[in-house]
Design an enzyme around this catalytic site. Structure first.
Site, PDB file in Angstrom:
ATOM      1  N   TYR A 301     -49.824 -28.307 -57.678  1.00 13.84           N
ATOM      2  CA  TYR A 301     -50.341 -28.079 -58.955  1.00 13.84           C
ATOM      3  C   TYR A 301     -50.487 -26.611 -59.722  1.00 13.84           C
ATOM      4  O   TYR A 301     -51.072 -26.462 -60.633  1.00 13.84           O
ATOM      5  CB  TYR A 301     -51.786 -28.696 -58.878  1.00 13.84           C
ATOM      6  CG  TYR A 301     -52.018 -29.982 -58.053  1.00 13.84           C
ATOM      7  CD1 TYR A 301     -51.505 -31.108 -58.407  1.00 13.84           C
ATOM      8  CD2 TYR A 301     -52.756 -29.663 -56.886  1.00 13.84           C
ATOM      9  CE1 TYR A 301     -51.547 -32.021 -57.715  1.00 13.84           C
ATOM     10  CE2 TYR A 301     -52.843 -31.228 -56.122  1.00 13.84           C
ATOM     11  CZ  TYR A 301     -52.372 -32.073 -56.666  1.00 13.84           C
ATOM     12  OH  TYR A 301     -52.649 -33.320 -55.887  1.00 13.84           O
ATOM     13  N   CYS A 329     -38.827 -23.004 -46.372  1.00 13.83           N
ATOM     14  CA  CYS A 329     -37.645 -22.906 -47.219  1.00 13.83           C
ATOM     15  C   CYS A 329     -37.682 -23.504 -48.652  1.00 13.83           C
ATOM     16  O   CYS A 329     -37.129 -24.207 -48.958  1.00 13.83           O
ATOM     17  CB  CYS A 329     -36.424 -23.319 -46.270  1.00 13.83           C
ATOM     18  SG  CYS A 329     -36.217 -22.686 -44.779  1.00 13.83           S
TER      19      CYS A 329
HETATM   20  N1  LLP Z   1     -62.415 -42.144 -56.426  1.00 12.61           N
HETATM   21  C1  LLP Z   1     -61.019 -42.512 -56.900  1.00 12.61           C
HETATM   22  C2  LLP Z   1     -60.800 -43.918 -57.346  1.00 12.61           C
HETATM   23  C3  LLP Z   1     -60.112 -41.527 -57.045  1.00 12.61           C
HETATM   24  O1  LLP Z   1     -58.709 -41.864 -57.415  1.00 12.61           O
HETATM   25  C4  LLP Z   1     -60.521 -40.071 -56.497  1.00 12.61           C
HETATM   26  C5  LLP Z   1     -59.271 -39.131 -56.190  1.00 12.61           C
HETATM   27  C6  LLP Z   1     -61.722 -40.026 -56.045  1.00 12.61           C
HETATM   28  C7  LLP Z   1     -62.824 -41.026 -56.096  1.00 12.61           C
HETATM   29  C8  LLP Z   1     -62.203 -38.738 -55.479  1.00 12.61           C
HETATM   30  O2  LLP Z   1     -61.960 -37.782 -56.366  1.00 12.61           O
HETATM   31  P1  LLP Z   1     -62.610 -36.372 -56.271  1.00 12.61           P
HETATM   32  O3  LLP Z   1     -64.109 -36.318 -56.198  1.00 12.61           O
HETATM   33  O4  LLP Z   1     -62.164 -35.624 -55.009  1.00 12.61           O
HETATM   34  O5  LLP Z   1     -62.187 -35.192 -57.214  1.00 12.61           O
HETATM   35  N2  LLP Z   1     -54.876 -34.119 -54.650  1.00 12.61           N
HETATM   36  C9  LLP Z   1     -55.427 -33.706 -55.888  1.00 12.61           C
HETATM   37  C10 LLP Z   1     -56.734 -34.803 -55.976  1.00 12.61           C
HETATM   38  C11 LLP Z   1     -56.330 -36.005 -56.148  1.00 12.61           C
HETATM   39  C12 LLP Z   1     -57.476 -36.803 -56.474  1.00 12.61           C
HETATM   40  C13 LLP Z   1     -56.920 -38.231 -56.524  1.00 12.61           C
HETATM   41  N3  LLP Z   1     -57.995 -39.445 -56.565  1.00 12.61           N
HETATM   42  C14 LLP Z   1     -55.906 -32.134 -55.460  1.00 12.61           C
HETATM   43  O6  LLP Z   1     -55.616 -31.516 -54.787  1.00 12.61           O
HETATM   44  O7  LLP Z   1     -56.618 -31.816 -56.463  1.00 12.61           O
END
Ligand code: LLP
Length: 406
Positions: A301, A329
């Site tokens: 990102y 790599c």
């Molecule tokens: N609920 C649902 C339906 C979701 O899709 C997500 C995250 C959450 C809760 C939790 O979201 P949070 O509170 O952590 O923002 N890999 C990415 C983030 C992907 C989030 C996917 N869904 C990153 O590293 O920023």
């Protein structure tokens, strides 16, 4: 947290979490909803270590899961089944059946076709599936496109007219019981307005449904509360709770929140040691022993993570710009670019901040690298919560299948 002592004891690369800060974040959010019925269902995907889930469960948290694997993790970690919800747009039949057999709180439906599958599987198993439906409120959450989910063009949820039709269908079905309504518009949200706009839109639908005789019990507002990586102004949990509660004023609904990042990101650190310094013309590289396979957010990102050189002052007059890179790599294997750092020697320790969420849980074995160890500090005491992988761990599922060599 004594990064140096922890790195000496457990080796690097290492994920280190401050469990007391995890609980403090949990308490902040839970208290913001005090006086109202609420369930904080931790989004397990952010940091799926069993000890993390178990620690939050001990505070009272439930679990928001997006695969049956995560449901299993939550159960093993001791989350009561009545606090577990299961979301995701692509649930397989065996996952749906697994969730029904475990009798979790509800399955969150993301499409008409999925509702039909859940209904059919519940009928086959002789069960009634408690469900919620994920509504896509078509609101721009103003975050990174990869983590924004509430826009019409995103693959998540169903639009409001479809949701209404599905609820009426579910109401008349003997195999499903619609008890919740859900939305989640994106992650790392720092602007409260779109969340509240979505909450009001979805609350309006909830009022219509309740008037139609659908007995909703849960208003699930998803996760997404942003944190400070660099200089963001985060959402105030009290304002957040107040806004959501005002959207459902007069309705007898339990609020479910699904925070991941908010609970675990800021109290997590990725510790990595410097292997080499390398210069190419006037370009300076600091090569460390951690890599994109451990913490992929910068590569994926272009996410910013603060890099601290442990034990060296940050505003050193001798700082020069460098890229902090890993051994994988790929040119995308970096933690920071054009970062001013003081002179570095082999063995110096870097602490990469805000790495508790979507760090280890997104890690891989790319380049046949063993995944890092994870440790937790609680009441000043540290303990290993995941062993560093061994080469045997890496090869076990393949060696037994090797053809015998002649
Ligand atoms: N609920 C649902 C339906 C979701 O899709 C997500 C995250 C959450 C809760 C939790 O979201 P949070 O509170 O952590 O923002 N890999 C990415 C983030 C992907 C989030 C996917 N869904 C990153 O590293 O920023």
């Amino acid at each position: 947290m004594d990064y140096q002592a922890l790195s000496n004891r457990y080796g690097t690369p290492l994920f280190a979490y401050d469990f007391d800060r995890f609980s403090a974040q949990y308490a902040l959010l839970k208290d913001a909803f005090s006086g109202s019925k609420s369930l904080i269902a931790y989004a397990v995907k952010a940091n799926s270590n069993l000890s993390t889930i178990s620690h939050l469960a001990a505070q009272g948290a439930g679990a928001d899961c997006v695969s049956f694997g995560e449901v299993k993790r939550a159960l093993i970690a001791g989350v009561p089944k009545y606090k577990i919800i299961f979301s995701g747009i692509g649930k397989r039949d065996d996952e749906i059946a697994g969730a029904l057999n475990e009798d979790i709180l509800f399955i969150n439906i993301e499409s008409e076709a999925e509702l039909a599958r859940v209904e059919a599987i519940a009928l086959e198993l002789g069960k009634v599936a408690r469900i919620s439906i994920r509504v896509n409120p078509a609101i721009d959450p103003k975050t990174h496109p990869y983590i924004s989910t509430g826009l019409r063009e995103n693959k998540f949820g169903v639009d409001i007219p479809t949701a209404q039709r599905l609820y009426l269908h579910a109401k008349n079905s003997a195999a499903v019981d619609p008890i919740g309504i859900h939305f989640h518009i994106g992650s790392q949200l720092t602007d409260l307005a779109p969340i509240l706009e979505a909450a009001h839109k979805v609350a309006e639908l909830a009022r219509t449904l309740i008037a139609l005789g659908i007995e909703l019990k849960f208003f699930d507002v998803g996760g997404g509360i942003g944190v400070v990586y660099k200089d963001e102004t985060p959402i105030d949990p009290n304002e957040y709770a107040k806004g959501i509660l005002s959207a459902i004023k007069g309705l007898d609904l339990t609020v479910i929140c699904e925070p991941g990042r908010f609970l675990v990101s800021e109290a997590g650190f990725f510790l990595t040691r410097v292997l080499y310094e390398k210069r190419s013309g006037d370009k300076r590289f600091v090569v460390v022993d951690g890599a994109m396979n451990d913490l992929i957010r910068p590569a994926l990102y272009h996410a910013y993570h603060r890099v601290e050189v442990v034990g060296k002052p940050s505003a050193d007059a001798n700082e020069t710009l460098c890229d902090v890179v890993g051994p994988v790599c790929e040119s995308g294997d970096f933690f920071a670019k054009n970062l001013p750092l003081p002179p570095i020697v082999r063995g110096d320790l870097l602490a990469i901040h805000t790495a508790g969420a979507y760090g280890f849980s997104m890690s891989s074995n790319y380049n046949t690298r063993r995944r890092a160890a994870e440790i937790a500090v609680e009441n000043g005491v540290d303990r290993l919560i995941r062993e560093r992988e061994t080469y045997d761990d890496l090869f076990a599922s393949e060696t037994k299948l090797l053809k015998a060599s002649k």
